[in-house]
Write a protein that holds these residues in place. Sequence first.
Motif, PDB file in Angstrom:
ATOM      1  N   VAL A  95     -46.786  -9.533   4.570  1.00 36.92           N
ATOM      2  CA  VAL A  95     -46.857 -10.989   4.602  1.00 36.92           C
ATOM      3  C   VAL A  95     -46.396 -11.465   5.980  1.00 36.92           C
ATOM      4  O   VAL A  95     -45.340 -11.053   6.462  1.00 36.92           O
ATOM      5  CB  VAL A  95     -45.982 -11.628   3.506  1.00 36.92           C
ATOM      6  CG1 VAL A  95     -46.166 -13.139   3.496  1.00 36.92           C
ATOM      7  CG2 VAL A  95     -46.313 -11.044   2.141  1.00 36.92           C
ATOM      8  N   VAL A  96     -47.223 -12.306   6.598  1.00 35.76           N
ATOM      9  CA  VAL A  96     -46.937 -12.795   7.945  1.00 35.76           C
ATOM     10  C   VAL A  96     -46.704 -14.305   7.907  1.00 35.76           C
ATOM     11  O   VAL A  96     -47.380 -15.026   7.166  1.00 35.76           O
ATOM     12  CB  VAL A  96     -48.125 -12.486   8.894  1.00 35.76           C
ATOM     13  CG1 VAL A  96     -47.934 -13.144  10.249  1.00 35.76           C
ATOM     14  CG2 VAL A  96     -48.295 -10.983   9.037  1.00 35.76           C
ATOM     15  N   PHE A  97     -45.746 -14.757   8.703  1.00 36.30           N
ATOM     16  CA  PHE A  97     -45.495 -16.187   8.877  1.00 36.30           C
ATOM     17  C   PHE A  97     -45.639 -16.495  10.354  1.00 36.30           C
ATOM     18  O   PHE A  97     -44.924 -15.926  11.183  1.00 36.30           O
ATOM     19  CB  PHE A  97     -44.089 -16.550   8.386  1.00 36.30           C
ATOM     20  CG  PHE A  97     -43.881 -16.259   6.929  1.00 36.30           C
ATOM     21  CD1 PHE A  97     -44.076 -17.235   5.969  1.00 36.30           C
ATOM     22  CD2 PHE A  97     -43.516 -14.982   6.507  1.00 36.30           C
ATOM     23  CE1 PHE A  97     -43.913 -16.962   4.615  1.00 36.30           C
ATOM     24  CE2 PHE A  97     -43.350 -14.703   5.154  1.00 36.30           C
ATOM     25  CZ  PHE A  97     -43.545 -15.691   4.209  1.00 36.30           C
ATOM     26  N   MET A  98     -46.576 -17.345  10.700  1.00 37.14           N
ATOM     27  CA  MET A  98     -46.749 -17.730  12.107  1.00 37.14           C
ATOM     28  C   MET A  98     -47.182 -19.190  12.191  1.00 37.14           C
ATOM     29  O   MET A  98     -47.434 -19.822  11.160  1.00 37.14           O
ATOM     30  CB  MET A  98     -47.749 -16.813  12.816  1.00 37.14           C
ATOM     31  CG  MET A  98     -49.178 -16.893  12.315  1.00 37.14           C
ATOM     32  SD  MET A  98     -50.303 -15.807  13.244  1.00 37.14           S
ATOM     33  CE  MET A  98     -50.306 -16.583  14.863  1.00 37.14           C
ATOM     34  N   ASP A  99     -47.251 -19.711  13.410  1.00 39.86           N
ATOM     35  CA  ASP A  99     -47.515 -21.141  13.610  1.00 39.86           C
ATOM     36  C   ASP A  99     -46.558 -21.937  12.692  1.00 39.86           C
ATOM     37  O   ASP A  99     -45.431 -21.522  12.495  1.00 39.86           O
ATOM     38  CB  ASP A  99     -48.998 -21.460  13.378  1.00 39.86           C
ATOM     39  CG  ASP A  99     -49.890 -20.787  14.441  1.00 39.86           C
ATOM     40  OD1 ASP A  99     -49.393 -20.582  15.559  1.00 39.86           O
ATOM     41  OD2 ASP A  99     -51.046 -20.470  14.158  1.00 39.86           O
ATOM     42  N   ASP A 100     -46.993 -23.050  12.114  1.00 38.82           N
ATOM     43  CA  ASP A 100     -46.078 -23.839  11.273  1.00 38.82           C
ATOM     44  C   ASP A 100     -45.699 -23.130   9.975  1.00 38.82           C
ATOM     45  O   ASP A 100     -44.798 -23.587   9.260  1.00 38.82           O
ATOM     46  CB  ASP A 100     -46.685 -25.206  10.967  1.00 38.82           C
ATOM     47  CG  ASP A 100     -46.540 -26.181  12.124  1.00 38.82           C
ATOM     48  OD1 ASP A 100     -45.709 -25.929  13.019  1.00 38.82           O
ATOM     49  OD2 ASP A 100     -47.251 -27.203  12.133  1.00 38.82           O
ATOM     50  N   LEU A 102     -42.126  -8.297   5.463  1.00 39.95           N
ATOM     51  CA  LEU A 102     -42.280  -9.687   5.894  1.00 39.95           C
ATOM     52  C   LEU A 102     -42.173  -9.736   7.414  1.00 39.95           C
ATOM     53  O   LEU A 102     -41.224  -9.201   7.992  1.00 39.95           O
ATOM     54  CB  LEU A 102     -41.188 -10.573   5.274  1.00 39.95           C
ATOM     55  CG  LEU A 102     -41.059 -10.572   3.747  1.00 39.95           C
ATOM     56  CD1 LEU A 102     -39.992 -11.568   3.311  1.00 39.95           C
ATOM     57  CD2 LEU A 102     -42.386 -10.909   3.088  1.00 39.95           C
ATOM     58  N   TYR A 103     -43.138 -10.365   8.046  1.00 38.92           N
ATOM     59  CA  TYR A 103     -43.173 -10.431   9.507  1.00 38.92           C
ATOM     60  C   TYR A 103     -43.276 -11.878   9.974  1.00 38.92           C
ATOM     61  O   TYR A 103     -43.969 -12.688   9.368  1.00 38.92           O
ATOM     62  CB  TYR A 103     -44.376  -9.651  10.053  1.00 38.92           C
ATOM     63  CG  TYR A 103     -44.428  -8.219   9.614  1.00 38.92           C
ATOM     64  CD1 TYR A 103     -43.673  -7.243  10.272  1.00 38.92           C
ATOM     65  CD2 TYR A 103     -45.205  -7.827   8.520  1.00 38.92           C
ATOM     66  CE1 TYR A 103     -43.708  -5.915   9.864  1.00 38.92           C
ATOM     67  CE2 TYR A 103     -45.244  -6.500   8.105  1.00 38.92           C
ATOM     68  CZ  TYR A 103     -44.491  -5.551   8.777  1.00 38.92           C
ATOM     69  OH  TYR A 103     -44.523  -4.248   8.374  1.00 38.92           O
ATOM     70  N   VAL A 104     -42.577 -12.161  11.079  1.00 34.52           N
ATOM     71  CA  VAL A 104     -42.648 -13.489  11.675  1.00 34.52           C
ATOM     72  C   VAL A 104     -43.000 -13.320  13.148  1.00 34.52           C
ATOM     73  O   VAL A 104     -42.476 -12.426  13.828  1.00 34.52           O
ATOM     74  CB  VAL A 104     -41.301 -14.238  11.529  1.00 34.52           C
ATOM     75  CG1 VAL A 104     -41.311 -15.529  12.317  1.00 34.52           C
ATOM     76  CG2 VAL A 104     -41.009 -14.513  10.056  1.00 34.52           C
ATOM     77  N   GLU A 105     -43.910 -14.161  13.637  1.00 38.48           N
ATOM     78  CA  GLU A 105     -44.294 -14.047  15.047  1.00 38.48           C
ATOM     79  C   GLU A 105     -43.257 -14.728  15.938  1.00 38.48           C
ATOM     80  O   GLU A 105     -42.917 -15.897  15.723  1.00 38.48           O
ATOM     81  CB  GLU A 105     -45.675 -14.686  15.272  1.00 38.48           C
ATOM     82  CG  GLU A 105     -46.214 -14.390  16.658  1.00 38.48           C
ATOM     83  CD  GLU A 105     -47.121 -15.484  17.200  1.00 38.48           C
ATOM     84  OE1 GLU A 105     -47.911 -15.208  18.094  1.00 38.48           O
ATOM     85  OE2 GLU A 105     -47.004 -16.644  16.729  1.00 38.48           O
ATOM     86  N   ARG A 106     -42.779 -14.002  16.926  1.00 32.08           N
ATOM     87  CA  ARG A 106     -41.728 -14.514  17.803  1.00 32.08           C
ATOM     88  C   ARG A 106     -42.153 -15.780  18.544  1.00 32.08           C
ATOM     89  O   ARG A 106     -41.390 -16.744  18.647  1.00 32.08           O
ATOM     90  CB  ARG A 106     -41.326 -13.429  18.828  1.00 32.08           C
ATOM     91  CG  ARG A 106     -40.278 -13.910  19.845  1.00 32.08           C
ATOM     92  CD  ARG A 106     -39.805 -12.793  20.742  1.00 32.08           C
ATOM     93  NE  ARG A 106     -39.112 -11.765  19.984  1.00 32.08           N
ATOM     94  CZ  ARG A 106     -39.507 -10.503  19.856  1.00 32.08           C
ATOM     95  NH1 ARG A 106     -40.600 -10.104  20.464  1.00 32.08           N
ATOM     96  NH2 ARG A 106     -38.825  -9.645  19.155  1.00 32.08           N
ATOM     97  N   GLU A 107     -43.385 -15.802  19.047  1.00 32.61           N
ATOM     98  CA  GLU A 107     -43.855 -16.957  19.812  1.00 32.61           C
ATOM     99  C   GLU A 107     -43.818 -18.236  18.972  1.00 32.61           C
ATOM    100  O   GLU A 107     -43.538 -19.317  19.485  1.00 32.61           O
ATOM    101  CB  GLU A 107     -45.275 -16.701  20.332  1.00 32.61           C
ATOM    102  CG  GLU A 107     -45.356 -15.729  21.515  1.00 32.61           C
ATOM    103  CD  GLU A 107     -45.301 -14.252  21.111  1.00 32.61           C
ATOM    104  OE1 GLU A 107     -44.957 -13.953  19.946  1.00 32.61           O
ATOM    105  OE2 GLU A 107     -45.578 -13.402  21.971  1.00 32.61           O
ATOM    106  N   SER A 108     -44.125 -18.103  17.686  1.00 24.53           N
ATOM    107  CA  SER A 108     -44.109 -19.275  16.805  1.00 24.53           C
ATOM    108  C   SER A 108     -42.691 -19.777  16.595  1.00 24.53           C
ATOM    109  O   SER A 108     -42.449 -20.992  16.585  1.00 24.53           O
ATOM    110  CB  SER A 108     -44.740 -18.929  15.450  1.00 24.53           C
ATOM    111  OG  SER A 108     -46.087 -18.547  15.600  1.00 24.53           O
ATOM    112  N   LEU A 109     -41.748 -18.848  16.426  1.00 22.33           N
ATOM    113  CA  LEU A 109     -40.329 -19.242  16.286  1.00 22.33           C
ATOM    114  C   LEU A 109     -39.869 -19.939  17.560  1.00 22.33           C
ATOM    115  O   LEU A 109     -39.282 -21.032  17.516  1.00 22.33           O
ATOM    116  CB  LEU A 109     -39.438 -18.010  16.066  1.00 22.33           C
ATOM    117  CG  LEU A 109     -39.417 -17.354  14.688  1.00 22.33           C
ATOM    118  CD1 LEU A 109     -38.478 -16.152  14.713  1.00 22.33           C
ATOM    119  CD2 LEU A 109     -38.987 -18.342  13.605  1.00 22.33           C
ATOM    120  N   ASP A 110     -40.140 -19.308  18.707  1.00 22.19           N
ATOM    121  CA  ASP A 110     -39.681 -19.841  20.000  1.00 22.19           C
ATOM    122  C   ASP A 110     -40.224 -21.253  20.237  1.00 22.19           C
ATOM    123  O   ASP A 110     -39.489 -22.141  20.664  1.00 22.19           O
ATOM    124  CB  ASP A 110     -40.123 -18.926  21.147  1.00 22.19           C
ATOM    125  CG  ASP A 110     -39.366 -17.606  21.151  1.00 22.19           C
ATOM    126  OD1 ASP A 110     -38.378 -17.492  20.391  1.00 22.19           O
ATOM    127  OD2 ASP A 110     -39.772 -16.692  21.898  1.00 22.19           O
TER     128      ASP A 110
END
Lengths: 135, 101
Positions: A54-59, A93-101
């Motif tokens: 499961v990936v979480f990116m952008d909003d 579970l993965y989150v994109e660093r660029e989206s967090l930043d």
Amino acid sequence: MTDETPEEFEDDEYVGVVKKFMFINRKAPYGSIYGHEMQETILISTAFEQDVSVVFMDDGVFLLKKGHDTATINMKNVSPAYRAFKGYDIEKLYVERESLDARGLSPNDLLVPVEVLSATELGDLMEQQDIIISA
Amino acid sequence: MILHTVNKSPYERINLDSCLRVARIGCGILLLEDGVIAALATGAAAQALSVALSDKSVYVLGPDLDARGLRECDLVIGIKIVDYDGFVDLVAGYDTVQAWL
């Protein structure tokens, strides 16, 4: 037709095809139904014992933000369900660093442990999937 | 490799940016519906697509260009126009599809 279950389909013995499924969440909670619908899809997918990421990116990173309090908008709080993922063996579970930043968030702002990946690392992981479902 | 599809204008949504950030060398990117607006050579998104074209294939759905009054000569050089049959061939030819909705 008979009532007997064929031997090869008995619960403990049948091993189905396991594919790599990736679910990508890209939209913020409460402004649309996408995050919630994806959650239901992910939980249902566990019944089929597939290899789920499961990936979480952008909003979509806001789905995992700590401290959701939805009482005053009369909507169900979606975030407790992410805590339940572990109980369904959904642990990737993965989150994109660029989206967090871009949103000034850090992993400490998130309510479950995640692996933070760069866009490039996430792209590599995406290329390894059999099926990608995104919203 | 993945075929990425983008159906939103880069001037309205960030979908194309997110796609280009994650897309790996050798993949395909298909612009369709309002996504075709990104293909305009005179637009601000042209630069990012030119960079992508150096190591990825970029396609645009012809009927969606036609519908919007855009022509082949308006596009960033290197983008390939496909029709609906070509769209099906692309989906069948790549391993997976990721739709940036």
